[in-house]
Design a protein around this motif. Structure first.
Motif, PDB file in Angstrom:
ATOM      1  N   GLU A 196      -2.453  26.114  19.664  1.00  0.00           N
ATOM      2  CA  GLU A 196      -1.161  26.005  18.984  1.00  0.00           C
ATOM      3  C   GLU A 196      -1.323  25.588  17.521  1.00  0.00           C
ATOM      4  O   GLU A 196      -0.451  25.876  16.695  1.00  0.00           O
ATOM      5  N   LEU A 197      -2.441  24.933  17.220  1.00  0.00           N
ATOM      6  CA  LEU A 197      -2.669  24.471  15.850  1.00  0.00           C
ATOM      7  C   LEU A 197      -2.813  25.639  14.882  1.00  0.00           C
ATOM      8  O   LEU A 197      -2.219  25.652  13.795  1.00  0.00           O
ATOM      9  N   GLY A 245      -6.180  14.369  12.431  1.00  0.00           N
ATOM     10  CA  GLY A 245      -5.918  15.456  11.500  1.00  0.00           C
ATOM     11  C   GLY A 245      -5.112  16.580  12.106  1.00  0.00           C
ATOM     12  O   GLY A 245      -4.761  17.538  11.434  1.00  0.00           O
ATOM     13  N   VAL A 246      -4.801  16.488  13.404  1.00  0.00           N
ATOM     14  CA  VAL A 246      -3.969  17.491  14.074  1.00  0.00           C
ATOM     15  C   VAL A 246      -2.507  17.122  13.856  1.00  0.00           C
ATOM     16  O   VAL A 246      -2.089  16.009  14.179  1.00  0.00           O
ATOM     17  N   GLU A 247      -1.726  18.054  13.321  1.00  0.00           N
ATOM     18  CA  GLU A 247      -0.338  17.760  12.997  1.00  0.00           C
ATOM     19  C   GLU A 247       0.439  17.212  14.188  1.00  0.00           C
ATOM     20  O   GLU A 247       0.283  17.673  15.321  1.00  0.00           O
ATOM     21  N   ALA A 248       1.312  16.230  13.888  1.00  0.00           N
ATOM     22  CA  ALA A 248       2.095  15.577  14.937  1.00  0.00           C
ATOM     23  C   ALA A 248       2.959  16.578  15.699  1.00  0.00           C
ATOM     24  O   ALA A 248       3.197  16.404  16.903  1.00  0.00           O
ATOM     25  N   GLU A 249       3.428  17.611  15.020  1.00  0.00           N
ATOM     26  CA  GLU A 249       4.256  18.617  15.675  1.00  0.00           C
ATOM     27  C   GLU A 249       3.496  19.317  16.804  1.00  0.00           C
ATOM     28  O   GLU A 249       4.073  19.658  17.842  1.00  0.00           O
ATOM     29  N   VAL A 250       2.195  19.521  16.613  1.00  0.00           N
ATOM     30  CA  VAL A 250       1.364  20.152  17.631  1.00  0.00           C
ATOM     31  C   VAL A 250       1.057  19.156  18.747  1.00  0.00           C
ATOM     32  O   VAL A 250       1.069  19.506  19.933  1.00  0.00           O
ATOM     33  N   VAL A 251       0.800  17.914  18.388  1.00  0.00           N
ATOM     34  CA  VAL A 251       0.551  16.880  19.397  1.00  0.00           C
ATOM     35  C   VAL A 251       1.756  16.764  20.322  1.00  0.00           C
ATOM     36  O   VAL A 251       1.627  16.747  21.553  1.00  0.00           O
ATOM     37  N   TYR A 252       2.940  16.698  19.718  1.00  0.00           N
ATOM     38  CA  TYR A 252       4.178  16.584  20.494  1.00  0.00           C
ATOM     39  C   TYR A 252       4.365  17.787  21.400  1.00  0.00           C
ATOM     40  O   TYR A 252       4.848  17.663  22.537  1.00  0.00           O
ATOM     41  N   THR A 272      -9.305  17.043  20.287  1.00  0.00           N
ATOM     42  CA  THR A 272      -8.777  17.603  21.531  1.00  0.00           C
ATOM     43  C   THR A 272      -7.729  16.640  22.040  1.00  0.00           C
ATOM     44  O   THR A 272      -8.022  15.698  22.770  1.00  0.00           O
ATOM     45  N   ILE A 273      -6.481  16.860  21.629  1.00  0.00           N
ATOM     46  CA  ILE A 273      -5.442  15.845  21.781  1.00  0.00           C
ATOM     47  C   ILE A 273      -5.052  15.570  23.231  1.00  0.00           C
ATOM     48  O   ILE A 273      -4.335  14.607  23.493  1.00  0.00           O
ATOM     49  N   SER A 274      -5.525  16.382  24.180  1.00  0.00           N
ATOM     50  CA  SER A 274      -5.333  16.041  25.592  1.00  0.00           C
ATOM     51  C   SER A 274      -5.996  14.711  25.914  1.00  0.00           C
ATOM     52  O   SER A 274      -5.634  14.041  26.884  1.00  0.00           O
ATOM     53  N   CYS A 275      -6.996  14.341  25.116  1.00  0.00           N
ATOM     54  CA  CYS A 275      -7.736  13.101  25.333  1.00  0.00           C
ATOM     55  C   CYS A 275      -7.069  11.885  24.699  1.00  0.00           C
ATOM     56  O   CYS A 275      -7.599  10.776  24.798  1.00  0.00           O
ATOM     57  N   ALA A 276      -5.940  12.068  24.036  1.00  0.00           N
ATOM     58  CA  ALA A 276      -5.372  11.015  23.192  1.00  0.00           C
ATOM     59  C   ALA A 276      -5.159   9.696  23.916  1.00  0.00           C
ATOM     60  O   ALA A 276      -5.491   8.627  23.393  1.00  0.00           O
ATOM     61  N   THR A 277      -4.613   9.743  25.131  1.00  0.00           N
ATOM     62  CA  THR A 277      -4.338   8.487  25.832  1.00  0.00           C
ATOM     63  C   THR A 277      -5.579   7.892  26.473  1.00  0.00           C
ATOM     64  O   THR A 277      -5.525   6.794  27.033  1.00  0.00           O
ATOM     65  N   GLY A 278      -6.703   8.614  26.403  1.00  0.00           N
ATOM     66  CA  GLY A 278      -7.962   8.050  26.884  1.00  0.00           C
ATOM     67  C   GLY A 278      -8.897   7.704  25.748  1.00  0.00           C
ATOM     68  O   GLY A 278      -9.908   7.035  25.958  1.00  0.00           O
ATOM     69  N   GLY A 279      -8.546   8.146  24.544  1.00  0.00           N
ATOM     70  CA  GLY A 279      -9.392   7.901  23.383  1.00  0.00           C
ATOM     71  C   GLY A 279      -8.659   7.232  22.246  1.00  0.00           C
ATOM     72  O   GLY A 279      -8.718   6.015  22.085  1.00  0.00           O
ATOM     73  N   ILE A 280      -7.936   8.009  21.447  1.00  0.00           N
ATOM     74  CA  ILE A 280      -7.320   7.488  20.228  1.00  0.00           C
ATOM     75  C   ILE A 280      -6.423   6.285  20.484  1.00  0.00           C
ATOM     76  O   ILE A 280      -6.564   5.243  19.828  1.00  0.00           O
ATOM     77  N   LEU A 281      -5.495   6.388  21.432  1.00  0.00           N
ATOM     78  CA  LEU A 281      -4.561   5.281  21.643  1.00  0.00           C
ATOM     79  C   LEU A 281      -5.260   4.040  22.181  1.00  0.00           C
ATOM     80  O   LEU A 281      -4.969   2.916  21.743  1.00  0.00           O
ATOM     81  N   VAL A 282      -6.170   4.223  23.128  1.00  0.00           N
ATOM     82  CA  VAL A 282      -6.894   3.072  23.670  1.00  0.00           C
ATOM     83  C   VAL A 282      -7.681   2.376  22.563  1.00  0.00           C
ATOM     84  O   VAL A 282      -7.681   1.146  22.458  1.00  0.00           O
ATOM     85  N   GLU A 293       2.516  10.863  15.711  1.00  0.00           N
ATOM     86  CA  GLU A 293       2.187  10.585  14.315  1.00  0.00           C
ATOM     87  C   GLU A 293       0.871   9.816  14.212  1.00  0.00           C
ATOM     88  O   GLU A 293       0.051  10.070  13.317  1.00  0.00           O
ATOM     89  N   LEU A 294       0.646   8.870  15.133  1.00  0.00           N
ATOM     90  CA  LEU A 294      -0.609   8.117  15.135  1.00  0.00           C
ATOM     91  C   LEU A 294      -1.782   9.040  15.406  1.00  0.00           C
ATOM     92  O   LEU A 294      -2.826   8.956  14.738  1.00  0.00           O
ATOM     93  N   VAL A 295      -1.632   9.936  16.371  1.00  0.00           N
ATOM     94  CA  VAL A 295      -2.706  10.877  16.681  1.00  0.00           C
ATOM     95  C   VAL A 295      -3.003  11.764  15.478  1.00  0.00           C
ATOM     96  O   VAL A 295      -4.163  12.058  15.175  1.00  0.00           O
TER      97      VAL A 295
END
Length: 512
Positions: free
Chosen positions: A247-248, A316-323, A77-87, A309-311
């Motif tokens: 969107e994925l 496994g969610v394509e960077a194009e969708v993350v962006y 759930t890439i909305s969480c990226a800045t609270g999970g993956i990046l941290v 790209e890191l996400v």
């Protein structure tokens, strides 16, 4: 085969080398600190606290306490990226964890557990296995209710990302389905992850049509992974889901979006929910974590392509969708402030539970606690109140790739992510972007993704699935829904709505 999306990330325990953090507003009284110090000296141990254990030292060693910090996140759930993956992946939390005062000589045991939805995070939080969880508004309300039923309490402390208009939840049909709108699904079978924010969006959308969700449609509970397979194999008429699947699945070409949460204008968000016991005992750690999310947000803002790209690498969610969600003029805004609309979204979730004939005993005013995020903003030198009043989407700062001119209206703009190019190209008009696509094809280059925006709402769309209307002159307007394209065409004396392949070959020359 499309790349798989992990269903659960193995727990990780990381020792901390944190920098100093400060916090005074909620700390224990001076007397309690003195008492703790005396106990430490006498017993060569630390004050025992929930979420952590004390470790005694040898006679020539300073006493050491061990504090567990367990996170329940949703990597996919890439909305969480800045609270999970990046941290997690950038080690940002270690920079802010406190190491002075009562946290001197503390060993932090940091655990990360990833899930595909919020309900299982709540299960582990109530069981004392997770201290801090990231989840949508609907699951957050269920979390508060579950804690109350267990004689405990959780608090909603900050937002990670969201949309005041409701973007992020949607209803999908198979790519080749004849269905054009939700109204075409009466009597059909629709799947959705039960208990998710998408579940709430679907129920509200059905009610707006005057339908009875128990009679006019057949609801089936399916996880995002199962729902995606059902769409691809035509085993379901429609599937409702949340970020990023809305969107994925279209990006992977086997589904098409017919309804977006922004159509209902019901705010939605992903927030930080913490067990009150942990928050009250370790407010400094809560603040440290929120400060780490602020840094993650800044990094993503500065280089959205790099961190998309890191996400992708982790989730496994394509960077194009993350962006598409998190980049400039994205579907959701990364926003830590507890805006009134996000509080309203929680209240709407409470009301939606009533539609399910499930009474939840949640007072949003006491569930939401902004003291921690305000303190974190203060320590990070941020103006929380100014951010609270800011509703502007992340701007498209890049100039038009063809003319070099500034892009002033995102609703008219388009973007192309060209394969093997590190930055996404921006264009002031859809026509200019379509001309660029033709030029790319002539030079042997390909687009990873092309984005346009709904002319009415500004919602970011995958260009492949939009409806287009050529208006008077050279303007090309894009729409998510065919009926909106038809309405706009009549009002602007435009041509009949057309799809991507029919329009791109007739694009106008780029203005010089």
């Amino acid at each position: 085969m499309p790349p798989p999306i992990p269903t659960k990330l193995p727990s990780r325990v990381l020792p901390s080398t944190a920098a100093v953090g400060t916090f005074g507003t909620f700390g224990p009284s001076g007397a309690l600190r003195v008492l703790c110090a005396i106990l430490v000296l006498v017993t060569f141990g630390a004050c025992k606290r929930s979420g952590g254990s004390a470790e005694g030292g040898g006679s020539n060693e300073a006493p050491q306490q061990s504090i567990r910090i367990s996170f329940g996140v949703q990597d996919s759930t890439i909305s969480c990226a800045t609270g999970g993956i990046l941290v997690r992946e950038l080690g940002l939390l270690d920079k802010y964890l406190p190491k002075t005062g009562r946290y001197a000589n503390t060993r932090y045991q940091i655990e990360w557990k990833s899930f595909t939805s919020g309900p299982p995070i709540t299960t582990d939080m109530v069981a004392g296995k997770i201290d801090i969880g990231l989840m949508g508004d609907f699951p957050s309300v269920a979390n508060a209710d579950a804690f109350k039923a267990a004689g405990k309490r959780s608090v909603y402390t900050a937002v990670i990302a969201g949309s005041v208009d409701g973007g992020g939840n949607a209803i999908l049909v198979p790519a080749d389905s004849p269905v054009e709108s939700l109204s075409d699904l009466k009597g059909k079978q629709i799947s959705v992850p039960f208990g998710s924010s998408a579940h709430g969006t679907l129920l509200r959308a059905v009610r707006e049509l005057g339908w009875d969700p128990e009679k006019d449609i057949t609801l089936v509970s399916q996880s995002p992974e199962v729902g995606g397979t059902s769409l691809r194999t035509h085993k379901i008429d429609a599937h409702a889901d949340f970020v990023p699947y809305t969107e994925l699945f279209p990006f992977r070409k086997y589904a098409r979006k017919i309804y977006d949460g922004s159509s209902a204008h019901v705010p939605t968000s992903v927030g930080v929910v913490i067990t009150s016991d942990f928050a009250e005992r370790h407010p400094e750690i809560v603040v440290a974590y929120l400060r780490a999310t602020f840094e993650a947000d800044r990094l993503f803002t500065d280089d959205p392509e790099k961190y998309s790209e890191l996400v992708q690498k982790v989730s496994g969610v394509e960077a194009e969708v993350v962006y598409m969600f998190q980049g400039p003029a994205g579907i959701q805004r990364r926003d830590y402030s507890l805006k009134p609309e996000f509080r309203k979204g929680l209240e709407t979730a409470v009301a939606t539970f009533a539609q399910l004939k499930k009474t939840v005993s949640v007072d949003v005013n006491t569930f939401v606690d902004d003291r921690y995020v305000r303190q974190a903003a203060k320590e990070s030198g941020l103006d929380y109140d100014a951010h609270l009043a800011d509703y502007a989407p992340l701007p498209i700062t890049a100039p038009d790739a063809a003319t070099g001119r500034p892009i002033t209206d995102p609703k008219l703009a388009a973007q192309i992510w060209v394969k093997d190019e590190p930055k996404v190209r921006a264009y002031a008009t859809i026509g200019a972007a379509f001309t660029a696509l033709s030029e790319l094809a002539s030079s042997g280059k390909t687009a990873r993704a092309t984005y346009v925006h709904d002319r009415n709402t500004g919602l970011k769309l995958l260009a492949d699935f939009a409806y287009y209307v050529r208006g008077e002159g050279s303007e090309i307007a894009a729409f998510l829904l065919k009926k909106d394209a038809e309405t706009w065409s009549r009002a602007h004396k435009g041509a009949a709505p057309a799809r991507f392949d029919d329009v791109r070959g007739k694009s106008v020359a780029v203005a010089k």
